[in-house]
Write a protein that holds these residues in place. Structure first.
Motif, PDB file in Angstrom:
ATOM      1  N   TYR A  60       0.836  -1.197   0.000  1.00  0.00           N
ATOM      2  CA  TYR A  60       0.000   0.000   0.000  1.00  0.00           C
ATOM      3  C   TYR A  60       0.877   1.255   0.000  1.00  0.00           C
ATOM      4  N   ALA A  61       1.999   1.201   0.719  1.00  0.00           N
ATOM      5  CA  ALA A  61       2.928   2.339   0.720  1.00  0.00           C
ATOM      6  C   ALA A  61       3.518   2.535  -0.678  1.00  0.00           C
ATOM      7  N   THR A  62       3.945   1.456  -1.299  1.00  0.00           N
ATOM      8  CA  THR A  62       4.508   1.534  -2.651  1.00  0.00           C
ATOM      9  C   THR A  62       3.470   2.063  -3.640  1.00  0.00           C
ATOM     10  N   MET A  63       2.245   1.546  -3.540  1.00  0.00           N
ATOM     11  CA  MET A  63       1.167   1.987  -4.433  1.00  0.00           C
ATOM     12  C   MET A  63       0.884   3.473  -4.231  1.00  0.00           C
ATOM     13  N   SER A  64       0.864   3.920  -2.988  1.00  0.00           N
ATOM     14  CA  SER A  64       0.569   5.325  -2.700  1.00  0.00           C
ATOM     15  C   SER A  64       1.612   6.239  -3.332  1.00  0.00           C
ATOM     16  N   LEU A  65       2.877   5.892  -3.174  1.00  0.00           N
ATOM     17  CA  LEU A  65       3.942   6.701  -3.762  1.00  0.00           C
ATOM     18  C   LEU A  65       3.866   6.686  -5.288  1.00  0.00           C
ATOM     19  N   ARG A  66       3.594   5.527  -5.867  1.00  0.00           N
ATOM     20  CA  ARG A  66       3.508   5.403  -7.320  1.00  0.00           C
ATOM     21  C   ARG A  66       2.353   6.233  -7.892  1.00  0.00           C
ATOM     22  N   ASN A  67       1.280   6.381  -7.137  1.00  0.00           N
ATOM     23  CA  ASN A  67       0.081   7.077  -7.610  1.00  0.00           C
ATOM     24  C   ASN A  67       0.009   8.549  -7.192  1.00  0.00           C
ATOM     25  N   ARG A  68       1.017   9.037  -6.509  1.00  0.00           N
ATOM     26  CA  ARG A  68       0.964  10.401  -5.965  1.00  0.00           C
ATOM     27  C   ARG A  68       0.637  11.438  -7.037  1.00  0.00           C
ATOM     28  N   ALA A  69       1.354  11.445  -8.129  1.00  0.00           N
ATOM     29  CA  ALA A  69       1.089  12.441  -9.180  1.00  0.00           C
ATOM     30  C   ALA A  69      -0.275  12.208  -9.817  1.00  0.00           C
ATOM     31  N   HIS A  70      -0.635  10.958 -10.006  1.00  0.00           N
ATOM     32  CA  HIS A  70      -1.920  10.586 -10.608  1.00  0.00           C
ATOM     33  C   HIS A  70      -3.098  11.084  -9.761  1.00  0.00           C
ATOM     34  N   LEU A  71      -2.950  11.045  -8.438  1.00  0.00           N
ATOM     35  CA  LEU A  71      -4.041  11.413  -7.533  1.00  0.00           C
ATOM     36  C   LEU A  71      -4.017  12.887  -7.120  1.00  0.00           C
ATOM     37  N   ALA A  72      -2.941  13.583  -7.408  1.00  0.00           N
ATOM     38  CA  ALA A  72      -2.738  14.937  -6.877  1.00  0.00           C
ATOM     39  C   ALA A  72      -3.860  15.913  -7.216  1.00  0.00           C
ATOM     40  N   ARG A  73      -4.408  15.856  -8.403  1.00  0.00           N
ATOM     41  CA  ARG A  73      -5.415  16.843  -8.820  1.00  0.00           C
ATOM     42  C   ARG A  73      -6.762  16.640  -8.129  1.00  0.00           C
ATOM     43  N   HIS A  74      -7.256  15.405  -8.119  1.00  0.00           N
ATOM     44  CA  HIS A  74      -8.613  15.169  -7.648  1.00  0.00           C
ATOM     45  C   HIS A  74      -8.715  14.437  -6.313  1.00  0.00           C
ATOM     46  N   GLU A  75      -7.605  13.960  -5.773  1.00  0.00           N
ATOM     47  CA  GLU A  75      -7.640  13.182  -4.526  1.00  0.00           C
ATOM     48  C   GLU A  75      -6.650  13.726  -3.495  1.00  0.00           C
ATOM     49  N   ARG A  76      -6.514  15.033  -3.421  1.00  0.00           N
ATOM     50  CA  ARG A  76      -5.547  15.644  -2.493  1.00  0.00           C
ATOM     51  C   ARG A  76      -5.762  15.233  -1.052  1.00  0.00           C
ATOM     52  N   ASP A  77      -7.023  14.998  -0.650  1.00  0.00           N
ATOM     53  CA  ASP A  77      -7.329  14.662   0.736  1.00  0.00           C
ATOM     54  C   ASP A  77      -7.360  13.158   0.992  1.00  0.00           C
ATOM     55  N   ASN A  78      -7.041  12.363  -0.003  1.00  0.00           N
ATOM     56  CA  ASN A  78      -7.049  10.916   0.149  1.00  0.00           C
ATOM     57  C   ASN A  78      -5.898  10.493   1.051  1.00  0.00           C
ATOM     58  N   ALA A  79      -6.146   9.507   1.907  1.00  0.00           N
ATOM     59  CA  ALA A  79      -5.114   9.015   2.814  1.00  0.00           C
ATOM     60  C   ALA A  79      -3.861   8.582   2.063  1.00  0.00           C
ATOM     61  N   ALA A  80      -4.018   8.049   0.855  1.00  0.00           N
ATOM     62  CA  ALA A  80      -2.856   7.608   0.078  1.00  0.00           C
ATOM     63  C   ALA A  80      -1.883   8.756  -0.185  1.00  0.00           C
ATOM     64  N   MET A  81      -2.371   9.984  -0.205  1.00  0.00           N
ATOM     65  CA  MET A  81      -1.519  11.133  -0.470  1.00  0.00           C
ATOM     66  C   MET A  81      -0.624  11.489   0.716  1.00  0.00           C
ATOM     67  N   THR A  82      -0.906  10.946   1.894  1.00  0.00           N
ATOM     68  CA  THR A  82      -0.112  11.265   3.084  1.00  0.00           C
ATOM     69  C   THR A  82       0.940  10.200   3.380  1.00  0.00           C
ATOM     70  N   ILE A  83       0.980   9.164   2.577  1.00  0.00           N
ATOM     71  CA  ILE A  83       1.838   8.017   2.871  1.00  0.00           C
ATOM     72  C   ILE A  83       3.171   8.140   2.141  1.00  0.00           C
ATOM     73  N   ALA A  84       4.248   8.110   2.924  1.00  0.00           N
ATOM     74  CA  ALA A  84       5.597   8.144   2.362  1.00  0.00           C
ATOM     75  C   ALA A  84       6.405   6.909   2.754  1.00  0.00           C
ATOM     76  N   THR A  85       5.952   6.203   3.800  1.00  0.00           N
ATOM     77  CA  THR A  85       6.690   5.046   4.302  1.00  0.00           C
ATOM     78  C   THR A  85       5.721   3.919   4.637  1.00  0.00           C
ATOM     79  N   GLU A  86       6.274   2.747   4.869  1.00  0.00           N
ATOM     80  CA  GLU A  86       5.443   1.627   5.293  1.00  0.00           C
ATOM     81  C   GLU A  86       4.780   1.925   6.636  1.00  0.00           C
ATOM     82  N   ALA A  87       5.486   2.614   7.516  1.00  0.00           N
ATOM     83  CA  ALA A  87       4.898   2.981   8.813  1.00  0.00           C
ATOM     84  C   ALA A  87       3.680   3.884   8.626  1.00  0.00           C
TER      85      ALA A  87
END
Length: 191
Positions: free
Chosen positions: A26-53
């Motif tokens: 999930y951490a890897t997916m979040s980082l991979r999708n950061r640019a993809h989600l930036a416009r319409h999903e800024r408040d999505n939890a995936a946007m706050t994830i930088a590490t496995e922790a």
């Protein structure tokens, strides 16, 4: 109030709640999708994830929301190979109706393959079926054409347009669209 769905299946997909075992990918997916989600999903939890922790903490938050009966976060996986393709959010908006809100995002590697529509359809069917929903709603950015199309294909009606309600990091200003589907409309669609 009925429990929110913990898992659903469609012809091609399995939807299920996340577990702590999902944190690394999930951490890897979040980082991979950061640019993809930036416009319409800024408040999505995936946007706050930088590490496995961070992913462990986010999934713990998802579990707490589910245990409280407030929301369900469902990972959407292809049945044939287990690949993550999307996420579906189901939130309780009014327990007395009951009323729900759905949201979603698609993994950037799987856009335009019909996965989000298929998963969202399963979620809406479960909400009106097992959960006895009177209303299911959806909000999206007024420039998010893909999300608008999904809402319309789900049979939802545009109920409102909040104009110029957010500023994006690039300085542009957009609005929000509110969609809704009522139980009698859902039943008429299925008949």
């Amino acid at each position: 109030m009925p429990a929110l769905p913990s898992s659903l299946c469609t012809k091609r997909l399995t939807l299920r709640r996340y577990t702590q075992d999902d944190a690394a990918w999930y951490a890897t997916m979040s980082l991979r999708n950061r640019a993809h989600l930036a416009r319409h999903e800024r408040d999505n939890a995936a946007m706050t994830i930088a590490t496995e922790a961070d992913a462990v903490a986010a999934i713990r938050g998802f579990e707490e929301e589910a245990q409280a009966g407030k929301a369900a976060f469902l990972g959407v996986f292809r049945r044939d190979d287990g690949a993550f393709v999307a996420q579906i959010y189901i939130g309780v908006t009014n327990a007395d109706l009951p009323g729900y809100l759905i949201g979603y995002f698609c993994d950037e590697a799987h856009v335009r393959q019909g996965y989000v529509l298929e998963a969202a359809t399963a979620a809406v069917d479960a909400l009106f079926g097992e959960c006895g929903a009177l209303r299911v709603g959806l909000w999206c950015d007024d420039t998010n054409v893909a999300s608008r199309r999904i809402a319309e294909r789900l049979g939802m009606r545009q109920e409102g347009h909040v104009r110029a309600d957010k500023r994006h990091p690039d300085g542009s200003i957009t609005g929000s669209l509110c969609y809704g589907l009522l139980r009698d409309e859902f039943l008429a669609q299925k008949a």
